[in-house]
Design an enzyme around this catalytic site. Structure first.
Site, PDB file in Angstrom:
ATOM      1  N   GLU A  67      42.839  19.982  39.748  1.00 40.77           N
ATOM      2  CA  GLU A  67      43.300  20.613  38.728  1.00 40.77           C
ATOM      3  C   GLU A  67      42.217  20.428  37.349  1.00 40.77           C
ATOM      4  OE1 GLU A  67      44.739  18.530  40.695  1.00 40.77           O
ATOM      5  OE2 GLU A  67      46.850  18.821  40.767  1.00 40.77           O
ATOM      6  N   ALA A 180      27.689  11.422  89.527  1.00 42.65           N
ATOM      7  CA  ALA A 180      28.400  10.217  90.180  1.00 42.65           C
ATOM      8  C   ALA A 180      27.758   8.942  89.597  1.00 42.65           C
ATOM      9  CB  ALA A 180      28.439  10.223  91.542  1.00 42.65           C
ATOM     10  N   ASP A 216      26.812   4.021  77.737  1.00 44.03           N
ATOM     11  CA  ASP A 216      26.110   4.691  77.089  1.00 44.03           C
ATOM     12  C   ASP A 216      25.477   4.541  75.916  1.00 44.03           C
ATOM     13  OD1 ASP A 216      27.386   6.656  78.957  1.00 44.03           O
ATOM     14  OD2 ASP A 216      28.788   7.597  77.462  1.00 44.03           O
ATOM     15  N   THR A 324      38.981   7.123  80.936  1.00 46.53           N
ATOM     16  CA  THR A 324      40.272   6.536  80.793  1.00 46.53           C
ATOM     17  C   THR A 324      40.926   6.094  79.470  1.00 46.53           C
ATOM     18  OG1 THR A 324      39.229   5.114  82.493  1.00 46.53           O
ATOM     19  CG2 THR A 324      41.174   4.076  81.467  1.00 46.53           C
ATOM     20  N   LEU A 325      39.967   6.037  78.394  1.00 43.21           N
ATOM     21  CA  LEU A 325      40.494   5.705  77.029  1.00 43.21           C
ATOM     22  C   LEU A 325      41.261   6.934  76.699  1.00 43.21           C
ATOM     23  CD1 LEU A 325      41.366   3.867  74.879  1.00 43.21           C
ATOM     24  CD2 LEU A 325      39.038   4.068  74.028  1.00 43.21           C
TER      25      LEU A 325
END
Ligand code: AOF
Ligand code: ZN
Length: 388
Positions: A67, A180, A216, A324-325
């Site tokens: 505003e 894999a 990673d 998994t997470l």
């Protein structure tokens, strides 16, 4: 004492049929802000005789409210205008003064809002202040859900005590995320990864697990150069973009190596474990070690989210984790939005699958989603889904 009028679009009198146009504009403006931290994204449009005389939005926490930006732009032309605001104008003095007072002082003729502010310090008192000053207030009830959708984490944190959770995944056509042997760079293309940068930039925290850190060594930071934003968009979000989202690691047993990239970039890191902070042998600088509440062998996802909301003001967070997470977040019902990048390649049945979800034996146990957005990003497809 007058009260706020609530009207639906199909109830608008002919002389105000154009109100939805201005409210839509206010909500669009709210969306200009990439990240407003614990504050809401809010937009405001001032209109006199079908002409927009001022408009604004809340750019970043600590900056002018929507505003105030619109009033500054309009100057004297704000007098007698109708103010369309996506959220109820505030009534309290926080980092900035009350917007309801600013609208009264500017002499607007009426105020039209989309949503009531769930902040207990406001929650109807902004509307009450305006009405007491003789300014009629109308809520366009059909816009309530749109104005919430532009700032979903603000409402979720205020109403449920946890942030709005996005979970990002990237997969091949056959639903695989890595070979894999773990090789995963890169499944999705450069444009998709730049799109993820945008998701990170909107987030108060980027959450990952120790498995991903070890496998990673990701950075999980925002790189402005990779954001692919127009220069003016970068310029107007300079303040929020200069701050990195928190990088959060769920690491029950404190296995994050001090050399991990995620620890060694500008910005703050929070490591949630089940160990007390004094169990940390070699604490890394700029890392805060937190013992997750709730006990158990794993960090409780819900308590961790509560802590991000209450201790760190996070409203929108992004989960960028492994199979998994990510599955644990989904199965706990904690994901509000799933964003999946699908690359047009096949990785074969030896490759790793998207999510580790075991034990679904009957179709009636499937986890179901609704597609809320679907688009092509360069060679990839991006699907946005919400659980149903
Ligand atoms: C508005 N317009 O544009 C915004 C509002 O710390 P402050 O002063 O920035 O206040 C933050 C609170 O103000 C926030 O929790 C919410 O209640 C309201 N945000 N209100 O009228 C705005 N951003
Ligand atoms: Zn305000």
């Amino acid at each position: 004492m007058k009260t706020m009028k609530k009207i639906r679009n199909d109830e608008l009198e002919p002389e105000i049929v154009d109100w939805p146009v201005y409210m839509r504009r206010a909500i669009d403006l709210a969306g200009n802000a990439i990240n407003t931290s614990s504050n809401p994204r809010v937009g405001c449009v001032l209109v006199t005789n079908q002409e927009i005389v001022g408009e604004g939005w809340h750019v970043a926490m600590g900056e002018d409210h929507a505003e105030v930006m619109a009033l500054k732009l309009a100057g004297d032309r704000a007098r007698s205008s109708i103010a369309f605001v996506s959220l109820e104008p505030c009534s309290h003095t926080g980092r900035t003064g009350p917007c309801s007072d600013a609208l009264i002082a500017a002499g607007v003729s009426q105020v039209v809002i989309a949503s009531i502010d769930p902040n207990p310090e406001v929650a109807g008192s902004g509307v009450a202040k305006l009405i007491e000053a003789g300014i009629p207030v109308t809520q366009l009830s059909d816009f309530d859900s749109l104005s919430r959708a532009v700032t979903p984490g603000y409402f979720k944190r205020r109403e449920q005590g946890i942030p709005y959770v996005r979970c990002k995944l990237a997969m091949s056509l056959d639903g695989r995320t890595a070979l894999a042997n773990g090789e995963s760079k890169w499944i999705s293309g450069r444009e998709s990864r730049s799109d993820v940068q945008r998701l990170r930039a909107a987030s108060g925290a980027v959450i990952t697990g120790i498995g991903t850190v070890l496998a990673d060594d990701p950075s999980l930071n925002v790189r402005i150069g990779d954001l692919k934003l127009a220069p003016e968009e970068i310029a107007r979000n300079e303040l929020s973009l200069s701050k990195q989202p928190l990088r959060v690691i769920l690491d029950s047993q404190l296995r994050t190596p001090g050399t991990a990239k995620i620890l060694n970039l500008p910005g703050e890191v929070k490591i949630f474990s089940i160990q007390p902070p004094d169990a940390v042998k070699n604490p890394a600088p700029n890392v805060e070690y937190l013992q997750a509440a709730g006990g158990g062998k794993r960090v409780s996802l819900h308590s961790m989210l509560e802590s991000l909301a209450s201790d760190f003001g996070c409203t929108e967070v992004l989960v960028e984790a492994g199979a998994t997470l990510s599955a644990a977040f989904i199965q706990a019902g904690l994901v509000d939005e799933l964003i999946i990048y699908i690359a047009p390649k096949l990785l074969g049945s030896d490759a790793r699958s998207l999510l580790n979800i075991a034990g679904i034996e009957s179709m009636s146990d499937s986890l179901d989603f609704e597609i809320t957005d679907l688009r092509q990003i360069d060679r990839d497809i991006r699907v946005v889904l919400k659980p149903i």
